[in-house]
Design an enzyme around this catalytic site. Structure first.
Site, PDB file in Angstrom:
ATOM      1  N   GLU A   1      -5.287  -8.565  -0.712  1.00 19.73           N
ATOM      2  CA  GLU A   1      -6.076  -8.263   0.504  1.00 19.73           C
ATOM      3  C   GLU A   1      -7.523  -8.061   0.083  1.00 19.73           C
ATOM      4  O   GLU A   1      -7.822  -7.181  -0.733  1.00 19.73           O
ATOM      5  CB  GLU A   1      -5.564  -7.003   1.217  1.00 19.73           C
ATOM      6  CG  GLU A   1      -4.274  -7.223   1.971  1.00 19.73           C
ATOM      7  CD  GLU A   1      -3.840  -6.019   2.786  1.00 19.73           C
ATOM      8  OE1 GLU A   1      -4.704  -5.287   3.313  1.00 19.73           O
ATOM      9  OE2 GLU A   1      -2.607  -5.805   2.881  1.00 19.73           O
TER      10      GLU A   1
ATOM     11  N   GLU B   1       0.837  -1.209   0.000  1.00 21.12           N
ATOM     12  CA  GLU B   1       0.000   0.000   0.000  1.00 21.12           C
ATOM     13  C   GLU B   1       0.875   1.263   0.000  1.00 21.12           C
ATOM     14  O   GLU B   1       0.766   2.122   0.885  1.00 21.12           O
ATOM     15  CB  GLU B   1      -0.987  -0.011   1.176  1.00 21.12           C
ATOM     16  CG  GLU B   1      -2.008  -1.112   1.034  1.00 21.12           C
ATOM     17  CD  GLU B   1      -3.226  -0.999   1.949  1.00 21.12           C
ATOM     18  OE1 GLU B   1      -3.242  -0.139   2.846  1.00 21.12           O
ATOM     19  OE2 GLU B   1      -4.173  -1.773   1.742  1.00 21.12           O
TER      20      GLU B   1
HETATM   21  O1  AHR Z   1      -5.523  -6.060   6.622  1.00 19.76           O
HETATM   22  C1  AHR Z   1      -5.392  -4.925   7.414  1.00 19.76           C
HETATM   23  C2  AHR Z   1      -4.657  -3.783   6.718  1.00 19.76           C
HETATM   24  O2  AHR Z   1      -5.407  -3.342   5.631  1.00 19.76           O
HETATM   25  C3  AHR Z   1      -3.320  -4.109   6.126  1.00 19.76           C
HETATM   26  O3  AHR Z   1      -2.293  -4.051   7.033  1.00 19.76           O
HETATM   27  C4  AHR Z   1      -3.156  -3.029   5.095  1.00 19.76           C
HETATM   28  O4  AHR Z   1      -2.349  -3.429   4.024  1.00 19.76           O
HETATM   29  C5  AHR Z   1      -4.580  -2.716   4.690  1.00 19.76           C
HETATM   30  O5  AHR Z   1      -4.809  -1.351   4.724  1.00 19.76           O
END
Ligand code: AHR
Length: 513
Positions: free
Chosen positions: A316, A193
């Site tokens: 994610e 990110e």
């Molecule tokens: O999954 C939780 C968080 O969400 C992770 O650390 C991040 O990459 C995303 O913003």
């Protein structure tokens, strides 16, 4: 009093079937791309009790464990045949310094987990412990490097420490710390990110950094991990556009993050339990946005990478609710209900439909965090509805996708918006059987599905169903089996195979000759 009105109403209701009648056709004669087993990957971050307590209790714990990893949780995860685990973050990755997590545990520095709750991080789980878990689970490793607050040298040395088979000082240090053979790093993420917690960068700036860092990441030739460029999220396609042009050399995949928030609003996401039907609907609708995100990003990849070298890694995804009242807001702990099971299955069906490019995904996260498989409370453990969905979908790992058509679908609509009433996916499993997954998104309307399987004689289907009475049905330590799969089967009659699908249900069946 108008006596006619109720009579007309009664007639009208009798004329309408109480269930939707839908036709699903699977074509076994036109096999599509293989559904990479890594689509079923999972994410374990140093966040809340996701690792500490949820997975790691330490070798001295009274909770039965193997070298610190708790046996109950690991045993349950083994049954899911998890193909790939991502570690150590997430946002945590960009503040993780790998040297903090090697050597004697009692000598490791204690840091503050500034992203997640500001709690002490004693680095008890480091590189060797993580790979021990990977080997106990029989899975593969996706290690996420620190681009945000690290250096190219630190990242390069971590990779050398893990993968070198030489007599270099770093390889010898690994041996001294107990590991003779190099570790296998299947995937390596260069930051996370970068648009946010990973450094608040612009894609062009990150692309330069990606190329800069990647230049120095060296391994023995046969040990090179698949390198991942950290991409965009949600509606933002610019990262895919820029990275597929500027950071494409040696990149195996561009990552993408998209979470399902019932309200779509970060400040008030919606509760995990006790929600109204309009939030069930909006959760379905938000989840279905994944399809559009993939289509738009894949169109960019098809333009910039026509030879399809680069995968689109949704590393994610999952539901993200308001945290459970009374819990640490930085721990992202939420309950997991039948709604989560449906969300997981919808995402799987979408990923299967894009198997050509979507070669890896990771649900967030494995234990106790966000849409978890497992919830623990000290020595207790329970399996969530999401866990059961993962288990039911195991036959789709490395299966060959098959085209599916859903006809006469009756959309599930609310406030002028609609989602499919029935979502379907099919594949030829590695065992040669045809598997069909069906999801009913509607919380109160059952469906009757006529199933046609072209190119195969099918006398019936059998498998499992996951469903519940309440929208927020979930397992608790008192009732750990409240939501669990049940056997499901149907037989063809008069040349027609009809499957009764209750409201809010996930079904996975194999076709029988
Ligand atoms: O999954 C939780 C968080 O969400 C992770 O650390 C991040 O990459 C995303 O913003």
């Amino acid at each position: 009093m108008n006596l006619l009105k109720p009579t007309i109403l009664a007639f009208a209701m009798a004329a309408l079937p109480a269930f939707a009648q839908v036709s699903v056709t699977v074509d076994t004669t036109k096999p599509g791309p293989v559904i990479n087993k890594n689509v079923y990957g999972q994410f374990a971050e140093h966040l809340g009790t996701g690792i500490y307590e949820g997975l790691w209790v330490g070798p001295q714990s009274k909770i039965p464990n193997t070298r610190g990893w708790r046996n109950d949780v690991v045993g349950a995860l083994k049954e899911l045949k998890v193909p790939l685990v991502r570690w150590p973050g997430g946002c945590f990755a960009d503040e993780y310094h790998w040297r903090d997590g090697i050597g004697p545990r009692n000598k490791r520095p204690v840091k503050v987990n500034t992203h997640w709750g500001g709690v002490a991080e004693d680095n008890a789980v480091g590189t060797h412990e993580f790979f021990d878990l990977v080997e106990i689970l029989g899975t593969e490793a996706y290690v996420n490097g620190n681009l945000g607050s690290g250096t190219p040298q630190e990242m390069a040395e971590w990779l050398e420490y893990m993968t070198s088979d030489t007599k270099s000082t770093l390889a010898e240090q690994r041996r001294k710390n107990g590991r003779k053979e190099p570790y296998k790093v299947a995937f390596f993420g260069i930051g996370n990110e970068a648009w946010g917690c990973g450094g608040n960068m612009k894609p062009e700036y990150y692309a330069n950094l990606y190329n800069h860092y990647a230049t120095f990441l060296k391994t023995p030739p046969n040990a090179r991990p698949k390198m991942i460029a950290s991409g965009g999220n949600d509606d933002d396609t610019k990262w895919t556009e820029v990275l597929s042009k500027e950071a494409a050399r040696g990149t195996d995949g561009i990552s993408f993050h998209f979470y399902t928030l019932p309200t779509g609003v970060w400040e008030k996401k919606g509760a995990a339990t006790g929600f109204p039907e309009n939030e069930w609907f909006s959760t379905m609708q938000q989840t279905m946005r994944m399809d559009g995100h993939i289509r738009r990003n894949v169109a960019i990849l098809d333009k910039n990478d026509p030879s399809r070298q680069i995968g689109f890694y949704v590393d994610e995804w999952g539901t993200w609710y308001d945290v459970e009242p009374g819990t640490n807001p930085g721990f992202l702990f939420q309950r997991n209900t039948m709604r989560d099971a449906v969300v997981a299955a919808l995402n799987f069906n979408i990923f299967h439909a894009h198997a050509e490019r979507v070669r890896m995904t990771m649900i967030a996260q494995m234990v106790n965090v966000l849409q978890a498989m497992i919830i623990t409370d000290k020595e207790k453990m329970l399996l969530t509805p999401t866990y059961h969905t993962y288990k039911m979908y195991i036959p789709f790992q490395d299966a060959t996708s098959l085209p599916v058509a859903v006809d006469n679908d009756v959309a599930y609509s609310s406030n002028g918006k609609s989602v499919p009433g029935i979502s379907a996916s099919a594949a030829r499993g590695k065992d040669g059987k045809t598997y069909i997954a069906l999801v009913n998104t509607h919380p109160t309307r059952a469906s009757e599905i006529t199933l046609n399987v072209a190119g195969q004689n099918v006398s019936g289907v059998s498998g499992q169903i996951l469903t519940s009475d309440a929208m927020d049905a979930h397992n608790t330590f008192e009732k750990p089996q409240a939501v669990k799969p049940a056997p499901y089967s149907a037989k063809a009659a008069n040349g027609k195979l009809t499957l009764k699908v209750p409201a809010k249900a996930v079904i996975v069946v194999a076709a029988e000759a």
